[in-house]
Design an enzyme around this catalytic site. Structure first.
Site, mmCIF file in Angstrom:
data_model
loop_
_atom_site.group_PDB
_atom_site.id
_atom_site.type_symbol
_atom_site.label_atom_id
_atom_site.label_comp_id
_atom_site.label_asym_id
_atom_site.label_seq_id
_atom_site.Cartn_x
_atom_site.Cartn_y
_atom_site.Cartn_z
ATOM 1 N N ASP A 522 44.493 1.141 48.418
ATOM 2 C CA ASP A 522 44.479 2.585 48.260
ATOM 3 C C ASP A 522 43.824 3.207 49.492
ATOM 4 O OD1 ASP A 522 44.767 4.798 45.921
ATOM 5 O OD2 ASP A 522 43.074 5.257 47.241
ATOM 6 N N ASN A 530 45.355 15.168 53.938
ATOM 7 C CA ASN A 530 46.439 16.134 53.729
ATOM 8 C C ASN A 530 45.917 17.567 53.791
ATOM 9 O OD1 ASN A 530 48.758 14.638 53.509
ATOM 10 N ND2 ASN A 530 48.492 14.218 51.334
ATOM 11 N N HIS A 535 50.433 17.965 55.468
ATOM 12 C CA HIS A 535 51.220 16.858 54.917
ATOM 13 C C HIS A 535 52.021 16.085 55.961
ATOM 14 C CE1 HIS A 535 50.427 17.425 50.632
ATOM 15 N NE2 HIS A 535 50.371 18.734 50.893
ATOM 16 N N ASP A 539 51.968 12.115 56.176
ATOM 17 C CA ASP A 539 53.140 11.230 56.191
ATOM 18 C C ASP A 539 53.037 10.224 57.327
ATOM 19 O OD1 ASP A 539 54.108 12.586 54.048
ATOM 20 O OD2 ASP A 539 55.572 13.788 55.176
ATOM 21 N N GLU A 565 49.328 7.289 47.644
ATOM 22 C CA GLU A 565 48.729 6.494 48.711
ATOM 23 C C GLU A 565 48.340 5.105 48.233
ATOM 24 O OE1 GLU A 565 45.429 9.031 46.856
ATOM 25 O OE2 GLU A 565 47.558 9.184 47.277
#
Length: 660
Positions: A522, A530, A535, A539, A565
């Protein structure tokens, strides 16, 4: 001396006229015929209208000029199908007429290329969508890439591309419901009115010449090379002869046959293209030997003969009234004639029905979109061994890319087909023997193409195969399958696909008693990344993380994006302590890897927390993948609880310990 004007330079395209002259068929009719080669300054229609030629061979422009009021008469349609095509390079990516939108396409003019323009019209493609360039008649403009599509004759230009070994594709109007007559023998109304017998003789000798040329192509080629000094090579002329034969269909259709409804369809097409305002019925345009024009002296003579005949019949009728026996004989004769007339009518009706049936079959065969192959099965020791192509349609050539297959075995046409598709011979053999149709899909490796094939028995060890190219459909299906399995952002397996693969690997582990480990990962504080950087940056972090994992793992290892994630990695045949080493190496690599931001900002760094669990030798009854994922998730939770950027291993039969 009678002058007959050809459309272009001497070549096999006009073979029938050379044969009629050389074999003396014109002289047998009492005619002396001079064959004049064509060029830009001597075109067929103009030569006939000016009186410099009595007869000529032309294309659809003959009908076009007739619709404009020019006194032209069509005597015979030598080519049942137009040779006009568009050639494109194979590497251009152009596969159909729709791909020509926005492309540079060479054409001659609207009358000579009417069938090509109709093809665009039928497919809903406006001419404004195409960059039309006047034809240069030079195939080099296509091979050099100067244009995207070149107007050509199927009997000529493809040979140059084959000779240079340049792969090409053909876009033919016939595959888009457009089928025009071509190479039409025609004359003027004045010639037919003044010399009706001569017209019939020229037509009869010409058709006889065409039949001889079709039956003796090699002899005709020798004539072209020796007497007419044609510049083409023998190989080129042999190619042209084979293609001309496909357009004439001499074994199926009477040479020169003309269908009035097909002529009317062509006329209606000129109206749709805006070339003429009206396509009124073509009365008098299509020549009929029965409708000869009589000389001027015949009508008065016929009137006198009729008057005499009336007088004789009157006298005869008077005499018959005096003789009852003759009356009874006349009644009997009339009854007999009635029976004979009925039999003749029945026979004509049967012949008409047969002709209509043949025309429907030929129309279906020539215009069907599916590939059609009529084949004969060959056997060895009672088993299907090979088959020969007896007849194929134009769509078969287009869909398969195969050429000149008639009379050849499939093993010759497609080398390696017996090894790649052995099921063909079993299926086709079963269809021939049992008579029941079969439909199947098959991938033909030598052609790199998928086909859907329906096979039907045709009797006498023959069968018919109707095929459809489904390669694009299969590619789309494969793409959808991949989309259902892959996470589109990272390119890794999605949760469902990862779980399926992991279940299979776990079953193998339990069957063979080898170790297996599972990592749950994780990204730390990913929401903050973010929220702070946006975002798109998030990404890129996920993509960077995925690339680092793939670079660190073996080919047999499985990795998938479980959600957001969160990721999972399955390590087959890996003990838990080895898995801890892999996890620690991966944790350090990620912590040290920068993610470069835009606008010269400082590079972003991120960390990951990893939970590790595993199985040793256990039975399939007490563990499954969901339980393993839950144990790894618990270990991940412990790693995050201890401050993140950690590896926590849950070791069976050992004390849990934190590794960092």
């Amino acid at each position: 001396m009678i002058d007959l004007q050809l459309r272009w330079h001497h070549q096999f395209q006009f073979a029938g006229y050379y044969a009629a002259a050389e074999k003396g068929f014109y002289r047998e009719e009492g005619l002396e015929v001079r064959l004049n080669a064509g060029d830009p300054a001597h075109q067929p229609v103009q030569e006939v209208l000016s009186g410099r030629a009595h007869y000529a061979e032309g294309n659809s422009e003959v009908l076009y000029k007739r619709l404009q009021g020019k006194p032209l008469i069509a005597l015979a349609a030598i080519f049942q199908h137009s040779p006009s095509i568009l050639l494109v390079r194979k590497d251009s990516g152009i596969a159909s007429v729709h791909d020509l939108a926005g492309k540079k396409v060479m054409l001659m003019n609207r009358t000579e290329d009417a069938d090509l323009l109709t093809m665009f019209l039928n497919e809903g493609i406006a001419l404004s969508q195409i960059n039309i360039i006047p034809s240069s008649y030079r195939i080099d403009d296509l091979t050099s890439g100067k244009i995207d599509a070149f107007n050509a004759y199927s009997t000529n230009e493809p040979f140059y591309l084959k000779q240079r070994q340049i792969p090409y594709s053909i876009i033919a109007p016939g595959n888009y419901r457009v089928d025009f007559y071509s190479d039409i023998l025609f004359t003027s109304e004045q010639e037919l009115h003044n010399h009706p017998d001569r017209v019939e003789k020229v037509l009869r000798a010409t058709l006889k010449g065409w039949r001889y040329a079709m039956d003796h192509p090699d002899e005709t080629i020798d004539l072209l090379l020796k007497k007419y000094h044609v510049e083409k090579t023998r190989a080129h002329l042999e190619f042209e002869a084979a293609e001309v034969r496909k357009l004439i269909f001499p074994n199926l259709i009477e040479i020169g046959h003309m269908n009035p409804e097909r002529w009317q369809h062509m006329a209606d097409t000129f109206v749709k293209l805006g070339l003429v305002k009206s396509s009124a019925p073509l009365d008098g345009f299509i020549y009929s030997a029965e409708a000869k024009h009589l000389p001027a002296w015949v009508q008065p003579a016929l009137t006198i003969a009729i008057a005499v005949l009336i007088a004789v019949l009157s006298a005869t009728y008077y005499l018959l009234r005096l003789n009852r026996r003759l009356i009874r004989a006349e009644a009997l004769l009339r009854a007999t004639n009635t029976v004979l007339a009925a039999e003749i009518d029945d026979r004509k009706a049967i012949e008409t029905s047969l002709r209509e049936s043949e025309m429907r079959y030929r129309s279906l065969f020539e215009n069907m979109l599916g590939g059609f192959a009529y084949c004969q099965m060959l056997y060895q020791n009672g088993q299907p061994e090979d088959f020969i192509f007896l007849e194929v349609n134009a769509a078969f050539d287009s869909l398969t890319g195969l050429r000149d297959v008639l009379g050849k075995r499939v093993s010759e046409v497609i080398p390696g087909i017996k090894a790649s598709n052995p099921e063909w011979f079993a299926i086709y053999g079963g269809v021939v023997e049992a008579g029941a149709p079969e439909k199947f899909e098959t991938f033909v490796k030598p052609l790199n193409t998928w086909f859907s094939i329906a096979a039907y028995s045709a009797g006498s060890q023959c069968f018919v195969a109707v095929l459809e190219n489904i390669t694009e459909h299969k590619q789309i299906q494969r793409s959808y399958e991949q989309m259902a399995q892959i996470d589109h952002l990272t390119g890794l397996a999605n949760r469902r696909h990862f779980t399926q693969q992991a279940e299979a690997e776990l079953a193998r582990t339990l069957r063979y008693g080898v170790p297996l480990s599972l990592l749950m990962l994780d990204l730390d504080n990913f929401k903050q990344i973010n929220d702070t950087h946006g975002h798109p940056t998030g990404d890129r972090v996920l993509q960077t993380f995925s690339d680092l994992c793939l670079s660190c793992l073996r080919q047999v290892d499985l990795i998938g994006r479980i959600g957001g994630e969160e990721f999972a990695i399955l390590l087959p045949e890996t003990a838990i302590m080895e898995a801890v080493d892999v996890a620690e190496r991966l944790r350090r690599m990620i912590a040290e890897a920068p993610v470069h931001l835009e606008h010269d900002q400082e590079a972003l760094r991120f960390t990951v927390s990893i939970g590790v669990t595993g199985v040793a030798t256990v039975s399939a009854s007490n563990i499954h993948i969901d339980a393993l994922l839950q144990k790894a998730d618990q270990a991940l939770y412990q790693a995050k609880a201890e401050g993140r950027n950690r590896v926590f291993a849950e070791v069976s039969a050992w004390q849990n310990r934190m590794l960092c």
